[in-house]
Design a protein around this motif. Structure first.
Motif, mmCIF file in Angstrom:
data_model
loop_
_atom_site.group_PDB
_atom_site.id
_atom_site.type_symbol
_atom_site.label_atom_id
_atom_site.label_comp_id
_atom_site.label_asym_id
_atom_site.label_seq_id
_atom_site.Cartn_x
_atom_site.Cartn_y
_atom_site.Cartn_z
ATOM 1 N N VAL A 54 0.838 -1.206 0.000
ATOM 2 C CA VAL A 54 0.000 0.000 0.000
ATOM 3 C C VAL A 54 0.871 1.254 0.000
ATOM 4 O O VAL A 54 0.562 2.238 -0.680
ATOM 5 C CB VAL A 54 -0.960 -0.006 1.208
ATOM 6 N N VAL A 55 1.963 1.230 0.755
ATOM 7 C CA VAL A 55 2.892 2.369 0.764
ATOM 8 C C VAL A 55 3.423 2.613 -0.646
ATOM 9 O O VAL A 55 3.477 3.758 -1.117
ATOM 10 C CB VAL A 55 4.054 2.116 1.751
ATOM 11 N N LEU A 56 3.815 1.542 -1.328
ATOM 12 C CA LEU A 56 4.284 1.664 -2.710
ATOM 13 C C LEU A 56 3.187 2.230 -3.601
ATOM 14 O O LEU A 56 3.445 3.107 -4.441
ATOM 15 C CB LEU A 56 4.723 0.294 -3.239
ATOM 16 N N ALA A 57 1.963 1.737 -3.429
ATOM 17 C CA ALA A 57 0.845 2.191 -4.251
ATOM 18 C C ALA A 57 0.553 3.678 -4.017
ATOM 19 O O ALA A 57 0.239 4.413 -4.964
ATOM 20 C CB ALA A 57 -0.405 1.359 -3.950
ATOM 21 N N VAL A 58 0.657 4.140 -2.768
ATOM 22 C CA VAL A 58 0.430 5.558 -2.460
ATOM 23 C C VAL A 58 1.448 6.417 -3.188
ATOM 24 O O VAL A 58 1.110 7.458 -3.767
ATOM 25 C CB VAL A 58 0.497 5.804 -0.938
ATOM 26 N N PHE A 59 2.701 5.986 -3.175
ATOM 27 C CA PHE A 59 3.734 6.720 -3.924
ATOM 28 C C PHE A 59 3.399 6.758 -5.404
ATOM 29 O O PHE A 59 3.390 7.828 -6.027
ATOM 30 C CB PHE A 59 5.101 6.070 -3.728
ATOM 31 N N PHE A 60 3.109 5.597 -5.967
ATOM 32 C CA PHE A 60 2.925 5.511 -7.417
ATOM 33 C C PHE A 60 1.685 6.272 -7.883
ATOM 34 O O PHE A 60 1.738 7.029 -8.858
ATOM 35 C CB PHE A 60 2.840 4.050 -7.849
ATOM 36 N N VAL A 61 0.574 6.088 -7.198
ATOM 37 C CA VAL A 61 -0.677 6.738 -7.603
ATOM 38 C C VAL A 61 -0.564 8.248 -7.456
ATOM 39 O O VAL A 61 -0.928 9.008 -8.368
ATOM 40 C CB VAL A 61 -1.865 6.194 -6.793
ATOM 41 N N SER A 62 -0.054 8.712 -6.315
ATOM 42 C CA SER A 62 0.042 10.163 -6.098
ATOM 43 C C SER A 62 1.008 10.796 -7.099
ATOM 44 O O SER A 62 0.733 11.873 -7.645
ATOM 45 C CB SER A 62 0.494 10.467 -4.665
ATOM 46 N N SER A 63 2.131 10.129 -7.371
ATOM 47 C CA SER A 63 3.118 10.675 -8.301
ATOM 48 C C SER A 63 2.583 10.706 -9.730
ATOM 49 O O SER A 63 2.818 11.656 -10.485
ATOM 50 C CB SER A 63 4.402 9.854 -8.242
ATOM 51 N N SER A 64 1.845 9.658 -10.104
ATOM 52 C CA SER A 64 1.274 9.597 -11.449
ATOM 53 C C SER A 64 0.230 10.683 -11.650
ATOM 54 O O SER A 64 0.179 11.335 -12.700
ATOM 55 C CB SER A 64 0.657 8.213 -11.697
ATOM 56 N N LEU A 65 -0.605 10.909 -10.637
ATOM 57 C CA LEU A 65 -1.628 11.954 -10.736
ATOM 58 C C LEU A 65 -0.982 13.329 -10.850
ATOM 59 O O LEU A 65 -1.408 14.161 -11.658
ATOM 60 C CB LEU A 65 -2.550 11.903 -9.515
ATOM 61 N N LEU A 66 0.060 13.568 -10.070
ATOM 62 C CA LEU A 66 0.714 14.866 -10.103
ATOM 63 C C LEU A 66 1.462 15.102 -11.412
ATOM 64 O O LEU A 66 1.592 16.243 -11.861
ATOM 65 C CB LEU A 66 1.686 15.001 -8.926
ATOM 66 N N GLY A 175 4.703 8.592 5.572
ATOM 67 C CA GLY A 175 4.828 8.289 6.988
ATOM 68 C C GLY A 175 3.488 8.021 7.660
ATOM 69 O O GLY A 175 3.354 7.104 8.471
ATOM 70 N N LEU A 176 2.485 8.827 7.310
ATOM 71 C CA LEU A 176 1.141 8.620 7.872
ATOM 72 C C LEU A 176 0.547 7.289 7.414
ATOM 73 O O LEU A 176 -0.094 6.585 8.202
ATOM 74 C CB LEU A 176 0.224 9.770 7.453
ATOM 75 N N THR A 177 0.754 6.971 6.139
ATOM 76 C CA THR A 177 0.242 5.696 5.618
ATOM 77 C C THR A 177 0.841 4.529 6.387
ATOM 78 O O THR A 177 0.124 3.620 6.833
ATOM 79 C CB THR A 177 0.576 5.555 4.122
ATOM 80 N N ALA A 178 2.166 4.544 6.556
ATOM 81 C CA ALA A 178 2.837 3.475 7.294
ATOM 82 C C ALA A 178 2.436 3.483 8.765
ATOM 83 O O ALA A 178 2.206 2.422 9.360
ATOM 84 C CB ALA A 178 4.348 3.637 7.166
ATOM 85 N N GLY A 179 2.317 4.693 9.336
ATOM 86 C CA GLY A 179 1.986 4.803 10.748
ATOM 87 C C GLY A 179 0.590 4.312 11.084
ATOM 88 O O GLY A 179 0.350 3.799 12.180
ATOM 89 N N LEU A 180 -0.348 4.442 10.155
ATOM 90 C CA LEU A 180 -1.716 3.984 10.391
ATOM 91 C C LEU A 180 -1.895 2.505 10.065
ATOM 92 O O LEU A 180 -2.651 1.794 10.743
ATOM 93 C CB LEU A 180 -2.692 4.815 9.551
#
Length: 276
Positions: A54-66, A175-180
């Motif tokens: 999920v951490v990887l997916a958050v990076f990839f999705v957010s970066s692709s959208l931006l 960090g928030l994604t991993a922390g939650l």
């Protein structure tokens, strides 16, 4: 053990295939980039576990959208960058390859610090990507990180308040994604949530600054005599073969990203060790 590992890898492969296919259709990945994403995603999802995935997916999705955000406004700056927003296998491995290696090592020699190292690596690549995609839209002219001299938007080593700010936010998101999610998966207690969020924000910002420092000093930069502009490209968008202007010939942008993510990862390990 082997059976469970094969099942996890199979699920990782399936999820990575779906994500890579959608990203390729959207134009976020080239064909080679899709192959790289499948390899990286399979290893991280399959070996690290769903929290890592999920951490990887958050990076990839957010970066692709931006990367697709205000493309027209960023088009004039794109000539300075070595590659476009359609990531190839080199960019995928530069951003996610180290994370895949860490996932492998976490299985070979299990230890808590692998997760912290992974967190810092992903926080760095997220922070740096956000700083690039949004920092180029800054109204204030960037300044070279080494001298403070005003430079053109997109210049390697140039930083701005907006770019630095969003790099912090990008790392914080990781960090928030991993922390939650880590406490939900039973990997860490809930008391670790805030320290992980802080470690993500600070390690991401630190790694992004390391990237900028290397871009201003040792990264290979070329010069187009026709357009009279610096660029990371060996052949400028105008078609002119550029000449080396500064930096080490072997150190391209992908390697800078990889090295800076190592730096961010080590910062996260140190912070997590001190705070947890």
């Amino acid at each position: 053990m082997i059976r469970e590992l094969l099942i996890s890898l199979s699920w990782g492969l399936l999820l990575s295939l779906v994500i890579a296919f959608l990203a390729y259709r959207r134009g976020s990945l080239s064909q080679s980039g899709a192959v790289g994403a499948i390899i990286v995603g399979t290893l991280i999802f399959g070996l690290g576990g769903w929290v890592w995935g999920v951490v990887l997916a958050v990076f990839f999705v957010s970066s692709s959208l931006l990367s697709h955000f205000k493309e027209r406004e960023k088009a004039t700056v794109a000539e300075k960058f070595e590659k476009g927003h359609r990531r190839d296998i080199g960019q995928v491995f530069a951003n996610g390859g180290l994370g895949a290696l860490i996932a492998i090592l976490s299985v070979v020699a299990p230890a808590d610090y692998w997760f912290y190292l992974f967190l810092g690596v992903m926080a760095t690549v997220t922070a740096d990507t956000w700083a690039t995609e949004l920092g180029t839209l800054s109204k204030a002219a960037p300044r070279l990180i080494t001298t403070g001299r005003t430079v053109e938007v997109g210049t390697s080593g140039g930083v701005s308040p907006l770019g630095t700010g969003v790099s912090f936010v990008g790392g914080l998101l990781i960090g928030l994604t991993a922390g939650l999610l880590a406490p939900l998966a039973g990997l860490l207690p809930w008391s670790a949530a805030l320290p992980l969020a802080l470690a993500g924000a600070l390690s991401g910002a630190a790694g992004s600054l390391i990237d900028s420092l290397m871009g201003a000093t040792v990264q290979q930069i070329y010069y187009c005599d026709t357009c009279q502009k610096e660029t990371e490209r060996k052949v400028h968008r105008c078609g002119t073969t550029t000449r080396p202007a500064r930096g080490w010939g072997w150190l391209n942008n992908d390697l800078v990203n990889l090295i800076s993510s190592v730096g961010g990862g080590l910062v996260a390990v140190l912070l997590a060790s001190a705070l947890l």
